[in-house]
Enzyme design. Structure first.
Site, PDB file in Angstrom:
ATOM      1  N   GLY A  28       0.303  -1.194  -0.009  1.00 44.36           N
ATOM      2  CA  GLY A  28       0.462  -0.281   0.044  1.00 44.36           C
ATOM      3  C   GLY A  28       0.678   0.955  -0.028  1.00 44.36           C
ATOM      4  O   GLY A  28       2.249   1.297   0.468  1.00 44.36           O
ATOM      5  N   THR A  30       0.895   4.150   1.439  1.00 35.40           N
ATOM      6  CA  THR A  30       2.609   4.741   3.127  1.00 35.40           C
ATOM      7  C   THR A  30       2.909   3.860   2.962  1.00 35.40           C
ATOM      8  O   THR A  30       3.859   3.893   4.305  1.00 35.40           O
ATOM      9  CB  THR A  30       1.184   5.245   3.335  1.00 35.40           C
ATOM     10  OG1 THR A  30       0.578   4.715   4.456  1.00 35.40           O
ATOM     11  CG2 THR A  30       0.815   6.787   2.996  1.00 35.40           C
ATOM     12  N   LEU A  31       2.786   2.277   3.747  1.00 36.28           N
ATOM     13  CA  LEU A  31       3.075   1.417   3.823  1.00 36.28           C
ATOM     14  C   LEU A  31       4.117   0.885   3.299  1.00 36.28           C
ATOM     15  O   LEU A  31       5.182   0.656   4.047  1.00 36.28           O
ATOM     16  CB  LEU A  31       2.286   0.065   3.998  1.00 36.28           C
ATOM     17  CG  LEU A  31       2.583  -1.411   4.404  1.00 36.28           C
ATOM     18  CD1 LEU A  31       3.144  -0.673   6.031  1.00 36.28           C
ATOM     19  CD2 LEU A  31       2.269  -2.446   4.051  1.00 36.28           C
ATOM     20  N   ASN A 164      -0.379  11.616  -4.573  1.00 36.48           N
ATOM     21  CA  ASN A 164      -1.239  10.454  -5.356  1.00 36.48           C
ATOM     22  C   ASN A 164      -1.889  10.232  -5.730  1.00 36.48           C
ATOM     23  O   ASN A 164      -3.073   9.439  -5.235  1.00 36.48           O
ATOM     24  CB  ASN A 164      -0.956   9.710  -4.119  1.00 36.48           C
ATOM     25  CG  ASN A 164      -0.099   8.382  -4.408  1.00 36.48           C
ATOM     26  OD1 ASN A 164       0.527   7.307  -6.008  1.00 36.48           O
ATOM     27  ND2 ASN A 164       0.436   7.772  -3.870  1.00 36.48           N
ATOM     28  N   ARG A 166      -5.244   9.400  -7.514  1.00 40.65           N
ATOM     29  CA  ARG A 166      -5.542   8.441  -7.439  1.00 40.65           C
ATOM     30  C   ARG A 166      -7.607   8.116  -8.140  1.00 40.65           C
ATOM     31  O   ARG A 166      -7.984   8.485  -7.661  1.00 40.65           O
ATOM     32  CB  ARG A 166      -5.988   6.380  -7.216  1.00 40.65           C
ATOM     33  CG  ARG A 166      -4.691   6.412  -6.974  1.00 40.65           C
ATOM     34  CD  ARG A 166      -3.973   6.061  -8.571  1.00 40.65           C
ATOM     35  NE  ARG A 166      -2.558   5.892  -7.771  1.00 40.65           N
ATOM     36  CZ  ARG A 166      -1.275   6.155  -8.124  1.00 40.65           C
ATOM     37  NH1 ARG A 166      -1.142   7.493  -8.117  1.00 40.65           N
ATOM     38  NH2 ARG A 166       0.185   5.418  -7.715  1.00 40.65           N
ATOM     39  N   ASP A 256       7.033   5.774  -4.489  1.00 35.53           N
ATOM     40  CA  ASP A 256       6.566   5.371  -2.746  1.00 35.53           C
ATOM     41  C   ASP A 256       8.197   4.693  -2.077  1.00 35.53           C
ATOM     42  O   ASP A 256       8.221   5.727  -0.595  1.00 35.53           O
ATOM     43  CB  ASP A 256       5.985   4.105  -2.192  1.00 35.53           C
ATOM     44  CG  ASP A 256       4.159   3.840  -3.036  1.00 35.53           C
ATOM     45  OD1 ASP A 256       4.142   5.074  -3.550  1.00 35.53           O
ATOM     46  OD2 ASP A 256       4.331   2.607  -3.211  1.00 35.53           O
TER      47      ASP A 256
END
Length: 305
Positions: A28, A30-31, A164, A166, A256
């Site tokens: 993901g 931010t992960l 980001n 989307r 990321d």
């Protein structure tokens, strides 16, 4: 102030398709950034991922995965009956496309409890969130996130944001523009991607993107642009930083990982231009692996090269 916290959605990732055989992992936007911040900072530096979990077996695996990799979860709530979102990566050469299943994802509830969110962010040196974080939330929860990061900023935390964009996450483009602009207004370091900003705001060049974001009061901006140079704008500095060469097999997580490398470099007190150089090195190494999360050791070696 110490430690790092990111706010967002941990999803199940299906990648590396070989016929009907898939590899399951967790990822993901931010992960992914959190993963690289963890890889590139000292082991005793606190790194937390602020989200919400379900009460299903996959959510238990998520928590275990994060803990085993040195990533804590602060005061992230558990939502009864919810489960993680899921996405699958399909590749054409090294370029990727995604299919998502996330309508009932637990992470949609990460900001339902403003007090728990505030506790998760208390005393952090850097707090990171993204437009995807905002896009999955209800209007009330979006405001809860903005309130929480604004309050943390007033207490001395630095706020890092990547829009980001989307389109499928948003009700309409006008809502996206308003919410993302509001987020930039509470940001200290902006890490946008030019094609996203072009698609939503119509910026003609990375310089236009930097100028628009600077107009919100952001003092440190790095406009990413794939394999083209990143534009670093801070104070009187305006410099293009070329991307590092890579033998890409999967570009998932490239931006990321750049963000993670940049944040780790700034935490190490490197100047913004030097931080962008190191961030490019990390991103170039990451795209040489399948999936969003390259081995931490590989990221460390690239960062130090």
């Amino acid at each position: 102030m110490s430690g790092f916290a990111a706010i967002g959605e941990c999803m199940i990732e299906l990648s590396g398709a070989n016929g009907d055989q898939w590899r399951m992992g967790f990822a993901g936007d931010t992960l992914n950034t959190t993963w690289y911040v963890r890889a590139l900072t000292d082991p005793d530096f606190a790194v937390d991922y602020v989200t919400a979990f379900g009460d299903d077996p996959f959510s238990v695996k998520q928590r275990t995965f994060l803990r085993d990799n040195g990533i804590n979860t602060a005061h992230s709530p558990t939502t009864v009956g919810a489960r993680p979102g899921l996405y699958a990566i399909t590749l054409t050469g090294a370029e990727r496309s995604f299919t998502y299943w996330r309508n009932d994802a637990a992470a949609r509830h990460l900001a339902d409890d403003p007090e728990a969110l505030a506790k998760s962010l208390d005393g952090r040196q850097i707090i990171y969130f993204s437009g995807i974080t905002m896009g999955i939330l209800s209007p009330r929860s979006r405001q809860n996130v903005l309130n929480a990061v604004s309050n943390a900023r007033r207490q001395g935390s630095r706020i890092v944001f990547d829009a980001n964009y989307r389109p499928r996450l948003w009700e309409n483009t006008e809502t996206a523009k308003q919410v993302l602009s509001n987020a930039f207004h509470v940001t200290d370091i902006a890490l946008p991607t030019f094609p996203d900003e072009n698609a939503l705001f119509g910026d003609a060049t990375p310089a236009d993107t930097a100028n628009r974001i600077a107009s919100y009061g952001v003092r440190e901006i790095v406009v990413k642009d794939g394999t083209d140079p990143a534009l670093v704008v801070t104070g009187d500095t305006r410099k293009e930083v070329p991307a590092s060469r890579a033998k890409a097999v999967d570009t998932t997580g490239a931006g990321d990982s750049f963000n993670g490398g940049y944040i780790a470099a700034r935490l190490a007190n490197l100047d913004p231009v030097t931080a962008a150089v190191h961030a490019h090195k990390v991103a170039a190494r990451v795209v040489e692996f399948h999936g969003a999360l390259a081995p931490m050791d590989a990221a460390r070696k690239a960062f130090k090269a």
